[in-house]
Design an enzyme around this catalytic site. Structure first.
Site, PDB file in Angstrom:
ATOM      1  N   HIS A  67       0.848  -1.193   0.000  1.00 59.21           N
ATOM      2  CA  HIS A  67       0.000   0.000   0.000  1.00 59.21           C
ATOM      3  C   HIS A  67       0.877   1.233   0.000  1.00 59.21           C
ATOM      4  O   HIS A  67       1.806   1.356   0.795  1.00 59.21           O
ATOM      5  CB  HIS A  67      -0.908  -0.002   1.236  1.00 59.21           C
ATOM      6  CG  HIS A  67      -2.107   0.880   1.132  1.00 59.21           C
ATOM      7  ND1 HIS A  67      -2.033   2.246   0.883  1.00 59.21           N
ATOM      8  CD2 HIS A  67      -3.438   0.601   1.256  1.00 59.21           C
ATOM      9  CE1 HIS A  67      -3.248   2.750   0.854  1.00 59.21           C
ATOM     10  NE2 HIS A  67      -4.127   1.777   1.073  1.00 59.21           N
ATOM     11  N   HIS A 107      -4.486   5.118  -3.295  1.00 64.26           N
ATOM     12  CA  HIS A 107      -5.696   5.925  -3.358  1.00 64.26           C
ATOM     13  C   HIS A 107      -5.550   6.896  -4.528  1.00 64.26           C
ATOM     14  O   HIS A 107      -4.534   7.605  -4.607  1.00 64.26           O
ATOM     15  CB  HIS A 107      -5.882   6.716  -2.063  1.00 64.26           C
ATOM     16  CG  HIS A 107      -6.140   5.861  -0.870  1.00 64.26           C
ATOM     17  ND1 HIS A 107      -6.312   6.397   0.399  1.00 64.26           N
ATOM     18  CD2 HIS A 107      -6.274   4.519  -0.718  1.00 64.26           C
ATOM     19  CE1 HIS A 107      -6.533   5.421   1.267  1.00 64.26           C
ATOM     20  NE2 HIS A 107      -6.499   4.269   0.607  1.00 64.26           N
TER      21      HIS A 107
END
Length: 276
Positions: A67, A107
């Site tokens: 991530h 994101h």
């Protein structure tokens, strides 16, 4: 087999993450590539990574999910922040080649009142800069809850980004159950309909991973606050349908719930007990 894991700390290295995954009866895990609230990354310890790869091989691990840091915002109104996003993802993807053939999630970002179209252009520009033909990592766009000026709140926004990227074969999607529910996709009462919509707009072949989270907030709230499995507004019955759905059941699932290692172990035990 249910491919399930949680988000683990990199503080003590990659081997330690592999060992902690085994402690909670997981066969995969997610980790931050660097300080999630900053930008600094630890130096690569090749021996440590080799130890993890051996653990993964011996225990038949599923694909891992890295991530990006939360500070990565490819569509910021600030030019330096956009440059940081390019620099960070470029470095992360180079580092990911020490763990070949895994996944990297980010994101899409917040356009900060510039407008969705401007934001999408910046995201596309970044991806066209950082993606390389030779990389083995698949980069995933995460579905977002739609708070503030987030991009990725609709399947259409994600599809538009993918459509404009040159190396589309290097892209996929990570569906976050809390985020899509908060964004207005009713995975509790109409899971089949949501998946059909995803397939029509993005394509289910792009769906590579699922963040499996309950939600502290009600449907269509655009809030993005994760809850422990079975204790939120999504609920264990809907989550059971998700992990058993024929179009989803073989994907890797990653918990991002507000729990420590022991709590994640209990959640994984619960999920395995309802996986058919």
């Amino acid at each position: 087999m249910l491919n399930i894991g949680s988000h683990l700390s990199t503080a003590n290295g990659f081997k330690n993450m592999g060992e902690n995954a085994l402690k909670i009866n997981a066969n995969t895990f997610q980790f931050f590539t660097r300080n999630p609230r900053g930008g600094k990354a630890k130096s690569i310890d090749e021996e440590d990574i080799a130890d993890l790869l051996e653990i993964m091989k011996e225990n038949n691990f599923a694909v891992l999910l890295a991530h990006s840091p939360y500070t990565l915002n490819a569509c910021s109104a600030d030019e330096r922040t956009r440059e940081f996003a390019i620099e960070t993802m470029t470095d992360d993807l180079k580092r990911m080649e020490y763990l070949p053939n895994n996944l990297y999630n980010f994101h899409p970002g917040s356009h900060v009142k510039q407008g969705v179209e401007v934001g999408i252009k910046y995201i596309v520009d970044m991806l066209n800069t950082v993606l390389k033909k030779e990389q083995t990592t698949t980069v995933l766009l995460e579905t977002m809850a739609g708070k503030g000026t987030e991009i990725g709140r609709t399947f259409e926004e994600i599809a538009e980004i993918i459509s404009k990227v040159e190396l589309k074969e290097k892209l996929g999607v990570c569906l976050d159950t809390c985020h899509v529910y908060d964004a207005g996709y009713d995975i509790v009462n109409n899971l089949d309909g949501v998946l059909d919509e995803f397939d029509r707009i993005i394509g289910l072949d792009r769906l590579k991973a699922i963040h499996l989270n309950d939600s502290k907030n009600p449907f269509n709230s655009h809030k993005d606050r994760h809850e422990t499995i079975g204790e939120g507004s999504i609920g264990i019955e809907a989550i059971t349908r998700i992990i058993n759905h024929p179009k989803l059941r073989n994907l890797p699932f990653f918990l991002e719930t507000p729990n420590e290692l022991e709590g994640h172990a209990k959640e994984i035990e619960l999920l395995k007990s309802v996986y058919k």
